[in-house]
Write an enzyme that holds these catalytic residues in place. Structure first.
Site, mmCIF file in Angstrom:
data_model
loop_
_atom_site.group_PDB
_atom_site.id
_atom_site.type_symbol
_atom_site.label_atom_id
_atom_site.label_comp_id
_atom_site.label_asym_id
_atom_site.label_seq_id
_atom_site.Cartn_x
_atom_site.Cartn_y
_atom_site.Cartn_z
ATOM 1 N N ARG A 27 0.785 -1.239 0.000
ATOM 2 C CA ARG A 27 0.000 0.000 0.000
ATOM 3 C C ARG A 27 0.812 1.283 0.000
ATOM 4 O O ARG A 27 0.262 2.349 -0.255
ATOM 5 C CB ARG A 27 -0.964 -0.007 1.196
ATOM 6 C CG ARG A 27 -2.099 -1.013 1.020
ATOM 7 C CD ARG A 27 -2.728 -1.362 2.334
ATOM 8 N NE ARG A 27 -1.793 -2.166 3.128
ATOM 9 C CZ ARG A 27 -2.051 -2.625 4.351
ATOM 10 N NH1 ARG A 27 -3.199 -2.338 4.927
ATOM 11 N NH2 ARG A 27 -1.160 -3.353 4.999
ATOM 12 N N ASP A 73 -1.082 -14.408 -0.157
ATOM 13 C CA ASP A 73 -1.118 -14.238 1.303
ATOM 14 C C ASP A 73 -1.024 -15.603 1.974
ATOM 15 O O ASP A 73 -1.470 -16.606 1.412
ATOM 16 C CB ASP A 73 -2.408 -13.537 1.734
ATOM 17 C CG ASP A 73 -2.264 -12.985 3.149
ATOM 18 O OD1 ASP A 73 -1.734 -11.875 3.293
ATOM 19 O OD2 ASP A 73 -2.635 -13.692 4.104
ATOM 20 N N TYR A 150 -3.975 -18.163 13.247
ATOM 21 C CA TYR A 150 -5.112 -17.497 12.586
ATOM 22 C C TYR A 150 -6.297 -18.444 12.453
ATOM 23 O O TYR A 150 -7.449 -18.039 12.590
ATOM 24 C CB TYR A 150 -4.696 -16.969 11.211
ATOM 25 C CG TYR A 150 -3.760 -15.781 11.287
ATOM 26 C CD1 TYR A 150 -4.253 -14.487 11.452
ATOM 27 C CD2 TYR A 150 -2.377 -15.947 11.220
ATOM 28 C CE1 TYR A 150 -3.398 -13.391 11.541
ATOM 29 C CE2 TYR A 150 -1.505 -14.865 11.313
ATOM 30 C CZ TYR A 150 -2.028 -13.591 11.472
ATOM 31 O OH TYR A 150 -1.166 -12.517 11.578
HETATM 32 O O1 CP3 Z 1 5.771 -9.531 0.760
HETATM 33 C C1 CP3 Z 1 5.076 -9.389 -0.261
HETATM 34 O O2 CP3 Z 1 5.027 -8.325 -0.924
HETATM 35 C C2 CP3 Z 1 4.332 -10.596 -0.790
HETATM 36 C C3 CP3 Z 1 2.958 -10.692 -0.448
HETATM 37 C C4 CP3 Z 1 2.590 -10.977 1.001
HETATM 38 C C5 CP3 Z 1 1.446 -10.425 1.608
HETATM 39 N N1 CP3 Z 1 1.295 -10.991 2.831
HETATM 40 C C6 CP3 Z 1 0.549 -9.431 0.979
HETATM 41 C C7 CP3 Z 1 -0.375 -8.669 1.832
HETATM 42 C C8 CP3 Z 1 3.182 -11.837 1.928
HETATM 43 C C9 CP3 Z 1 4.471 -12.626 1.831
HETATM 44 C C10 CP3 Z 1 2.343 -11.841 3.071
HETATM 45 C C11 CP3 Z 1 2.604 -12.671 4.253
HETATM 46 C C12 CP3 Z 1 1.710 -12.587 5.400
HETATM 47 N N2 CP3 Z 1 0.355 -12.401 5.414
HETATM 48 C C13 CP3 Z 1 2.127 -12.809 6.737
HETATM 49 C C14 CP3 Z 1 3.524 -13.185 7.168
HETATM 50 C C15 CP3 Z 1 4.470 -12.047 7.165
HETATM 51 C C16 CP3 Z 1 4.168 -10.987 8.180
HETATM 52 O O3 CP3 Z 1 3.809 -9.879 7.757
HETATM 53 O O4 CP3 Z 1 4.344 -11.265 9.383
HETATM 54 C C17 CP3 Z 1 1.002 -12.670 7.556
HETATM 55 C C18 CP3 Z 1 0.972 -12.792 9.062
HETATM 56 C C19 CP3 Z 1 -0.128 -12.429 6.704
HETATM 57 C C20 CP3 Z 1 -1.538 -12.269 7.100
HETATM 58 C C21 CP3 Z 1 -2.049 -10.920 6.770
HETATM 59 N N3 CP3 Z 1 -2.269 -10.456 5.488
HETATM 60 C C22 CP3 Z 1 -2.391 -9.898 7.687
HETATM 61 C C23 CP3 Z 1 -2.265 -10.004 9.192
HETATM 62 C C24 CP3 Z 1 -2.824 -8.811 6.922
HETATM 63 C C25 CP3 Z 1 -3.391 -7.524 7.441
HETATM 64 C C26 CP3 Z 1 -2.352 -6.641 7.998
HETATM 65 C C27 CP3 Z 1 -1.907 -5.668 6.979
HETATM 66 O O5 CP3 Z 1 -0.676 -5.524 6.778
HETATM 67 O O6 CP3 Z 1 -2.787 -5.006 6.436
HETATM 68 C C28 CP3 Z 1 -2.696 -9.166 5.556
HETATM 69 C C29 CP3 Z 1 -3.002 -8.304 4.394
HETATM 70 C C30 CP3 Z 1 -1.961 -8.159 3.331
HETATM 71 N N4 CP3 Z 1 -1.175 -9.158 2.832
HETATM 72 C C31 CP3 Z 1 -1.664 -6.961 2.609
HETATM 73 C C32 CP3 Z 1 -0.682 -7.272 1.660
HETATM 74 C C33 CP3 Z 1 -0.070 -6.371 0.626
HETATM 75 C C34 CP3 Z 1 -2.367 -5.632 2.786
HETATM 76 C C35 CP3 Z 1 -3.740 -5.802 2.200
HETATM 77 C C36 CP3 Z 1 -4.243 -4.634 1.437
HETATM 78 O O7 CP3 Z 1 -3.722 -4.310 0.347
HETATM 79 O O8 CP3 Z 1 -5.230 -4.070 1.908
#
Ligand code: CP3
Length: 343
Positions: A27, A73, A150
Site C-alpha cells: 500500500r 497471502d 489465525y
Molecule cells: O511480501 C510481499 O510483498 C508478498 C505478499 C505478502 C502479503 N502478505 C501481501 C499482503 C506476503 C508474503 C504476506 C505474508 C503474510 N500475510 C504474513 C507473514 C508475514 C508478516 O507480515 O508477518 C502474515 C501474518 C499475513 C496475514 C495478513 N495479510 C495480515 C495479518 C494482513 C493484514 C495486515 C496488513 O498488513 O494489512 C494481511 C493483508 C496483506 N497481505 C496486505 C498485503 C499487501 C495488505 C492488504 C491490502 O492491500 O489491503
C-alpha cells in the site's frame, strides 16, 4: 550469470548484497493502490493472476530489486483447506475458527487444495516468464504455527492466546492441526516450485511466542519436515526460514531445520546475528521498517550498519519485517542507493 539472490543463497559472500523487501508490493506504492482498486479488493487481487503478477512486478520496475516475491497471502492456504476468509477494511483478516476436533474433521485433505490455489500457480508461471533475467522469483507460505494461530483465533491476536489455549487444553487436536497444515504446505510450495519459484520462504511471524520445548515442537519440527520433504522432491531449490522474534531460537535454526537461509527481524542487532546466525550460512535482514517512514541520515547510517555487520558472509539485504503503508517510496530508493553505493 547466476542471479545475485541465488548466489547468496548458495553461500557466496558478495561485494554488494542482493536486496528485496518484505511487502514490497504493498500500500505504500500508489501503483499498488490503483491495481488493488481495479481488482476490487485484496483477496480478488490475490486470485486474479494477471493483476497479482502486475503488482509483483511494480516494485521491480520502480526499484530494480534483486528478487520478486509472489503476490499472495499466507491465509490463502487455510481458505483452500476449507476455512472461510475475509478481510475487514482497516482491521485485517477474519477466518472461521477451529476450536476442537470437529473443526479439524471438516478440513479438506492436502491434495484437495489445488483447485482453490490454481490462480496462484498461474501467477507464478506468468512471473517466471515476465521477470527480468537477473531477478529471482520467491514463492512462500506461512509456517504451520503462524497459520494455525489465525485458524484457531479467526483473526490476528497480540499474544496468540487462543492458539496457546488450544495447545494447553487439547494437545492432540492442536498437534493434528499443525500436522495437517504441514502436509498441505509441502504440496502448496511444491506446486509453486513446479510453476517456476526459484526459492521459497516460510513465514513464521509468531514464532517468538513459542517458548522452550514448544519452540522445538511447533516452530523447528514442522519447518524441518517441510524442508526435508521439499528437498527430497526438488533437490537444489534453496529455502528461506523466518522464525520472527525467535531471539536465541535463531541460533542453530538453519542446522536443525535444513534451511539454506535464516531471515532475522530487527529485534536482534545485525552484529549479534552475524556472529551467531550467519556462522551457519546465509542470513537475510534486518533493517527496521520504521526507517522507510522516517528516512534521512538515520536511514543511511542504519543501512550501512546492516551492510557492514553482514559483509563477511552470505547476506541478503532486507527489512526486519514488512514495509508499512505509511512508508515514503523515496526512502526505499535511498536505502537501495546506500546499499549499492558500497560506501
Ligand atoms: O511480501 C510481499 O510483498 C508478498 C505478499 C505478502 C502479503 N502478505 C501481501 C499482503 C506476503 C508474503 C504476506 C505474508 C503474510 N500475510 C504474513 C507473514 C508475514 C508478516 O507480515 O508477518 C502474515 C501474518 C499475513 C496475514 C495478513 N495479510 C495480515 C495479518 C494482513 C493484514 C495486515 C496488513 O498488513 O494489512 C494481511 C493483508 C496483506 N497481505 C496486505 C498485503 C499487501 C495488505 C492488504 C491490502 O492491500 O489491503
Amino acid at each position: 550469470m547466476t542471479k545475485l539472490l541465488m548466489r547468496a543463497l548458495a553461500g557466496e559472500t558478495l561485494a554488494v548484497p542482493p536486496i528485496w523487501m518484505m511487502r514490497q508490493a504493498g500500500r505504500y506504492l500508489p501503483e499498488y493502490r490503483a491495481t488493488r482498486a481495479q481488482a476490487g479488493d485484496f483477496l480478488k487481487l490475490c486470485y486474479n493472476s494477471d493483476l497479482a503478477a502486475e503488482v509483483t512486478l511494480q516494485p521491480i520496475r520502480r526499484y530494480g530489486f534483486d528478487a520478486a516475491i509472489l503476490f499472495a497471502d499466507i491465509l490463502l492456504l487455510p481458505q483452500a483447506l476449507g476455512a472461510d476468509l475475509w478481510f475487514e477494511t482497516g482491521e485485517g483478516p477474519r477466518l472461521s475458527t477451529i476450536t476442537g476436533p470437529e473443526g479439524l474433521r471438516a478440513l479438506k485433505g492436502k491434495d484437495d487444495i489445488h483447485d482453490t490455489l490454481a490462480p496462484i500457480y498461474e501467477t507464478v508461471r506468468i512471473l517466471a516468464r515476465e521477470l527480468p533475467k537477473e531477478t529471482a522469483l520467491i514463492g512462500f507460505a506461512g509456517a504451520p504455527w503462524t497459520v494455525a494461530t489465525y485458524m484457531i483465533a479467526g483473526r490476528g491476536t497480540p499474544d496468540q492466546g487462543p492458539a496457546h489455549g488450544l495447545k494447553a487444553a487439547d494437545r492432540a487436536t492442536f498437534s493434528a492441526l499443525i500436522d495437517r497444515i504441514t502436509e498441505a504446505t509441502v504440496e502448496y510450495l511444491s506446486m509453486q516450485i513446479l510453476a517456476g519459484a526459484e526459492t521459497v520462504k516460510l513465514f513464521d511471524s509468531w514464532a517468538g511466542s513459542l517458548k522452550g520445548q514448544d519452540f522445538e515442537d511447533f516452530a523447528v519440527a514442522p519447518a524441518q519436515k517441510i524442508i526435508l520433504a521439499l528437498k527430497a522432491r526438488h533437490p537444489g531449490v534453496p529455502i528461506i526460514a523466518f522464525p520472527r522474534e525467535a531471539a536465541a531460537g535463531y541460533v542453530g535454526f538453519a542446522k536443525k531445520t535444513g534451511a539454506d537461509c535464516v531471515a532475522v527481524d530487527n529485534s536482534v542487532s545485525p552484529e549479534w546475528a552475524a556472529a551467531e546466525v550467519q556462522a551457519d550460512g546465509c542470513v537475510q535482514g534486518n533493517l527496521a521498517p520504521e526507517h522507510m517512514v522516517t528516512g534521512g541520515q538515520a536511514l543511511v547510517e542504519a543501512t550501512r550498519r546492516v551492510v557492514d555487520a553482514f559483509a563477511k558472509g552470505p547476506h541478503i539485504f532486507n527489512l526486519g519485517h514488512g514495509i508499512t503503508p505509511d512508508a515514503d517510496p523515496d526512502n526505499v530508493q535511498l536505502m537501495i542507493d546506500t546499499v549499492r553505493s558500497g560506501h
